[in-house]
Design an enzyme around this catalytic site. Sequence first.
Site, short mmCIF file in Angstrom:
data_model
loop_
_atom_site.label_atom_id
_atom_site.label_comp_id
_atom_site.label_asym_id
_atom_site.label_seq_id
_atom_site.Cartn_x
_atom_site.Cartn_y
_atom_site.Cartn_z
CG ASP A 197 93.17 -9.80 -29.08
OD1 ASP A 197 92.38 -10.21 -29.96
OD2 ASP A 197 93.99 -10.56 -28.50
CE1 TYR B 291 96.89 -17.50 -31.00
CE2 TYR B 291 95.69 -15.57 -31.75
CZ TYR B 291 96.17 -16.36 -30.73
OH TYR B 291 95.94 -16.01 -29.42
CD GLU C 4 96.91 -11.07 -24.55
OE1 GLU C 4 98.11 -11.13 -24.93
OE2 GLU C 4 95.99 -10.64 -25.26
CG ASP D 218 92.91 -14.57 -29.21
OD1 ASP D 218 92.87 -13.34 -29.34
OD2 ASP D 218 93.95 -15.22 -29.02
#
Length: 494
Positions: free
Chosen positions: A80, A228, A468, A77
Amino acid sequence: MGNGKCMSLLTLVGMVMVMLHKVASQDYGDALSKCILFFEGQRSGKLPSNQRMIWRNDSALSDGSDVGMDLSGGYYDAGDNVKFNFPMAFSTTMLAWSVLEFGQYMGSDQQNALDSIRWAADYLLKSTDVPGKVTAAVGNPKADHNCWERPEDMDTPRTSYVVNQTHPGSEVSAETAAALAASSLVFNSADPAYSKALIDRAEEVFDFADKFRGNYKDSVGEGVCPFYCDSSGYLDELVWAAAWLFKVTNEQKYWGFVQDNIAHLPKPAADSFAEFGWDAKNAGINVLVSGWVMNTTTSDPYVPQANKFVCSVLPESPDKSVTYSAGGLLFKPGGSNTQHATALSFLLLVYAQYLKNHSGTISCGTFDATPSRLEQVAKGQVDYILGNNPMGMSYMVGFSQKFPQRIHHRASSLPSVGDHPEHIQCKDGTPYFQSNNPNPNVLTGAIVGGPDMNDQFPDDRSNAPESEPTTYINAPFVGILAYFKAFPKLRTSI
Ligand SMILES: *[C@@H]1O[C@H](CO)[C@@H](O)[C@H](O)[C@H]1NC(C)=O
Ligand SMILES: *[C@@H]1O[C@H](CO)[C@@H](O)[C@H](O)[C@H]1NC(C)=O
Ligand SMILES: *[C@@H]1O[C@H](CO)[C@@H](O)[C@H](O)[C@H]1NC(C)=O
Ligand SMILES: *[C@@H]1O[C@H](CO)[C@@H](O)[C@H](O)[C@H]1NC(C)=O
C-alpha cells in the site's frame, strides 16, 4: 530383468541428483543485493539521481503539509502507500542490526545497505523534528486501502498522525528511538556528524517516550489500527530502546532502565519467547543484551531467556511453540508468515555468534543445542525461502527462475509512470488488481508473505497475507544473507 536393473540405476542416479540439489548452495550474494534493492522500490518522496529501481518515480512530496512539517521521504510499508512509522522504525532497527553484526561480509553491498538505512533515518529525523511530537503515520489508511493506485498518483488524504504530550504513543516513539540509536552506531565511523545527530535525537525521543506514556491506538487510533495496533504493550519497546541506547552511549541510566524493567514486561508478551517482530521485542531484547552480559554476573535473566527463545523455536525441541510445515518452513498464526521465519532466524544466527564467542551451548531439556545447530536451522529457513521447497519457488521476487508474478503491491502491479504517464484514478486501478497477468514492474528482492501450511502458493494478487511483501520481512534477511554469503558451505538440515 535387465530392464529392472536399468530402472534402479536410473533411480539411483536420480536420487543422487536430488541429494546434490538439496545441498547445493543458493547464490546468497545475489540474494543479498536484491534484498537491499527492494527498499528502493518502497521509497516515498523525491527519488535521488542514483535510484536503481527506475520504474518508480517521485511521490507524496507534500506529506506533512497538513501539520506544517516536512514529512516527505521514508518507506511505504508494504503493498500500500501508507507510511506507518512503527513498523518502518522496526525495519530500520533491523537493517542497522544487520549491518552491525554482518556488515563486514557485505562487500560492495554494504554501501547500499547504509543508503537503505539513511533513507529511513532521514525520515525519522523529520518525524521527530519538533520536540514533544513524534509522527506515527502519514496517509489515511482506510482511504488508501480503498484504492488500487500508484504512489505517484495518490490523491487520498495524506493525513499526518502525530503523537504528543497529551496524546502519547510510547511504542512508536521508543521504536523510533531504537532505530535512531542503532543507525547512529552504523554511521559511527562513516559519518560522525550524522551519527551524532542521530544519537542526540534518539536520547530526546526516548525521554519523551518514557515521560509521556501511552498506547498510540488511544491517541491516533484510526491512523494506525487495525493495521499496526500494538497488542504487546509499550514497555517492551521502551526496554528495547534503552538497551540500544546503552549499547551506543554506555550510559548507566539506560542500563538501569533495562535492569529495572526487564522483569515487568506485561503478560502474555513476557512469557512469549518464540516471537519477534514490530509488535513484540522480548526475544530481541534478551538476545541483544546477551551480546554483552554473556559469561558475566549480570547474565541473568537475559541469557536464560535467550536460551528459552532458542528452545521455543528449534524443530526438535520439546518446548517448541512454533510449527514447521512438512517442507520445513517455520509457521506462526496470522498473515505475512515469512516475517517470522526471517526475524527468528536472524536472532538464532546472531545468538549463535555470541555463543561461539564464549564456547557456549544451550540445554533444551532433552538435548543440547550447539551454535552450529542454530545456524543450520537459520540456513534451512533461508534456503526454503530462496527456492529449496516443495513448490520449487523462490519467495524472493526476481531471484532464480521461478518466483511470484502477481504480488499484492500497487506500484508493482500497475503500469509505471514511464509506460503510462496518464493519471490512474483510485478505482481505475481495479482491473489491474483483478487481472491474471503478471505484474508489469518487477519489485526485485521483495519477499512475499509466503506459502500456506501445506507448502502451497497460489500466486494470487488478492491473497494479501501470502502475496504481499513488507519491509520487516526483508530487513532481518539482509543480515542473514550477508553471513551466508561469507559462509555458504554449512550443511542444510531442518
Ligand atoms: C520519472 O518519470 C519520468 C517519465 O515520466 C522519467 O523520465 C524519469 O526518469 C523518472 N524518474 C525516476 C527517478 O525514475
Ligand atoms: C496532540 O495530539 C492530538 C492527537 O493527534 C491532537 O488532537 C492534539 O491537537 C495535539 N495537541 C497539540 C498541543 O498538538
Ligand atoms: C566476540 O568477542 C570479541 C572480544 O570480546 C569482540 O570484539 C567481538 O565483537 C565479539 N563478537 C561477537 C559476535 O560477539
Ligand atoms: C563462558 O562460559 C562457558 C561455560 O558456561 C565456558 O565454557 C567458556 O569458556 C566461557 N567463555 C569465556 C570467554 O569466558
